[in-house]
Design a protein around this motif. Structure first.
Motif, mmCIF file in Angstrom:
data_model
loop_
_atom_site.group_PDB
_atom_site.id
_atom_site.type_symbol
_atom_site.label_atom_id
_atom_site.label_comp_id
_atom_site.label_asym_id
_atom_site.label_seq_id
_atom_site.Cartn_x
_atom_site.Cartn_y
_atom_site.Cartn_z
ATOM 1 N N ASP A 48 121.972 73.469 30.572
ATOM 2 C CA ASP A 48 120.841 73.494 31.503
ATOM 3 C C ASP A 48 119.983 72.269 31.207
ATOM 4 O OD1 ASP A 48 118.876 74.184 33.295
ATOM 5 O OD2 ASP A 48 117.874 75.586 31.952
ATOM 6 N N SER B 69 128.579 76.487 31.502
ATOM 7 C CA SER B 69 127.713 77.624 31.850
ATOM 8 C C SER B 69 126.546 77.771 30.869
ATOM 9 C CB SER B 69 128.520 78.922 31.886
ATOM 10 O OG SER B 69 129.061 79.219 30.600
ATOM 11 N N LEU B 70 126.693 77.171 29.668
ATOM 12 C CA LEU B 70 125.596 77.209 28.698
ATOM 13 C C LEU B 70 124.727 75.955 28.772
ATOM 14 C CD1 LEU B 70 127.350 78.677 25.510
ATOM 15 C CD2 LEU B 70 125.519 79.740 26.834
ATOM 16 N N LEU C 5 119.727 82.202 28.413
ATOM 17 C CA LEU C 5 120.811 81.388 27.871
ATOM 18 C C LEU C 5 120.807 81.404 26.345
ATOM 19 C CD1 LEU C 5 121.063 78.253 30.213
ATOM 20 C CD2 LEU C 5 122.644 80.172 30.000
ATOM 21 N N LYS D 205 122.536 84.585 25.365
ATOM 22 C CA LYS D 205 123.970 84.459 25.618
ATOM 23 C C LYS D 205 124.653 83.655 24.518
ATOM 24 C CE LYS D 205 127.281 82.788 29.089
ATOM 25 N NZ LYS D 205 127.432 82.140 30.427
ATOM 26 N N HIS E 61 117.869 76.288 23.725
ATOM 27 C CA HIS E 61 117.388 77.078 24.861
ATOM 28 C C HIS E 61 116.143 77.877 24.487
ATOM 29 C CE1 HIS E 61 120.503 75.976 27.593
ATOM 30 N NE2 HIS E 61 121.483 76.488 26.864
#
Length: 338
Positions: A32, A29-30, A102, A105, A94
């Motif tokens: 990209d 989920s982290l 992100l 987060k 990020h």
């Protein structure tokens, strides 16, 4: 056409499969970046340290997607000792891509793992300040500074009661590892609130951490300019220009300082180093208006218009404003005499 349709659909399915595929137990989920299956053919790391080391190596070689994935893989090891460090690195990647959602987060997860992670706290302060939530930004900057004082075993800290106590700020211990951007960020916020002496105390600490910081030198110069101390403002901006002679922000600051000192020709010359002459003349006129000197602004705005009439609509607007202000001042003077 049917064959083409089938081929395109197959390609899409393959791409989707590549994006979702990952090592079992890994929370992506982290992540990209490009499809994970294209990143590395190496065996999965056996330890948390190995995964972080791979991430560091990938990042150093410019492969930020692979670095991101390796740092994420390090999080899958139970009882990991360096989760907050890995999460900080994930956040910074990020952040460099301007994916602030992100980044935020990752930094928040890092602070959850280690509430005294100075770097993660500092970057959260930067994110919130840049996105306009200055109060939340300040709170994280304070937390970063207080965490740094714990590192020094220093009992001094910043809280809501003493955060404007300049003597308290000066007593805070710093070294080259201290959170420069937390001090600088608090300085910028204090300047926004017109608390220039407070801002300058924060900038002094930031410069103790990194004496040659361009950003801090430019900011402290502007702070002294806004408080009317042109001598100190000029000293700091000249320090910045020694490092980067063509830095536009520093040149603009120097031009404003010259205007504040009444050295208008010098201001025009400085502006002219990084912009066309009509624009430089218009800038001088505009800032003279802001300084309450519309009568002095008029000849420079007229020169800007004469230099490039078709280009300088804005100079015409500024000239009209200056003339209107001069008329108002004249009318006020006549009324006062009566």
């Amino acid at each position: 056409m049917k064959g083409l349709h089938f081929t395109s659909l197959s390609l899409i399915v393959l791409l989707l499969a590549g994006c979702s595929s990952s090592q079992p137990g890994i929370d992506t989920s982290l992540y990209d970046g490009k499809p994970i299956d294209t990143l590395s053919s190496q065996e999965p790391p056996k330890t948390e340290q190995e995964a972080i080391s791979r991430g560091d190596t990938a990042l150093a070689s410019g492969n930020s997607d692979l670095a991101l994935y390796e740092y994420i893989r390090s999080l899958s090891f139970e009882n990991g000792e360096y989760k907050d460090r890995a999460l900080y690195n994930i956040g910074r990647i990020h952040q460099s891509r301007e994916n602030l959602e992100l980044a935020e987060k990752a930094f928040l997860l890092g602070v959850k793992e280690n509430p005294d992670n100075i770097k993660a706290l500092e970057q959260l302060g930067t994110i919130y300040s840049k996105t306009g939530d200055l109060e939340l930004g300040k709170s994280y900057f304070y937390r970063a500074i207080n965490a740094d004082q714990i590192r020094f075993n220093n009992n001094s800290n910043i809280n809501n009661k003493n955060r404007e106590d300049i003597d308290k700020i000066v007593d805070l211990k710093v070294d080259k590892y201290s959170p420069e951007y937390a001090y600088m960020g608090l300085g910028v916020i204090a300047d926004i609130d017109s608390e220039h002496k407070l801002a300058q105390a924060y900038y002094k600490q930031a410069l103790s951490i990194k004496p040659d910081s361009m950003k801090t030198l430019i900011n402290v110069s502007y702070s002294f300019y806004m408080s009317g101390d042109y001598r100190k403002a000029q000293r700091f901006v000249l320090e910045a220009l020694k490092q980067e002679p063509n830095n536009e922000k520093a040149l603009n600051n120097l031009a404003l300082i010259y205007l504040g000192k009444g050295e208008i020709t010098r201001a025009v010359n400085v502006f002219s180093k990084h912009m066309e002459k009509p624009e430089a003349l218009n800038n001088v006129g505009y800032f003279l208006i802001l300084q309450g000197k519309p009568d002095q602004a008029i000849p420079y705005l007229q020169q800007a218009i004469d230099s490039k009439t078709s280009y300088y609509k804005i100079a015409n607007e500024n000239l009209e404003r200056a003339l209107a202000l001069v008329r108002e001042q004249s009318s006020a003077g006549v009324s006062g005499n009566n």
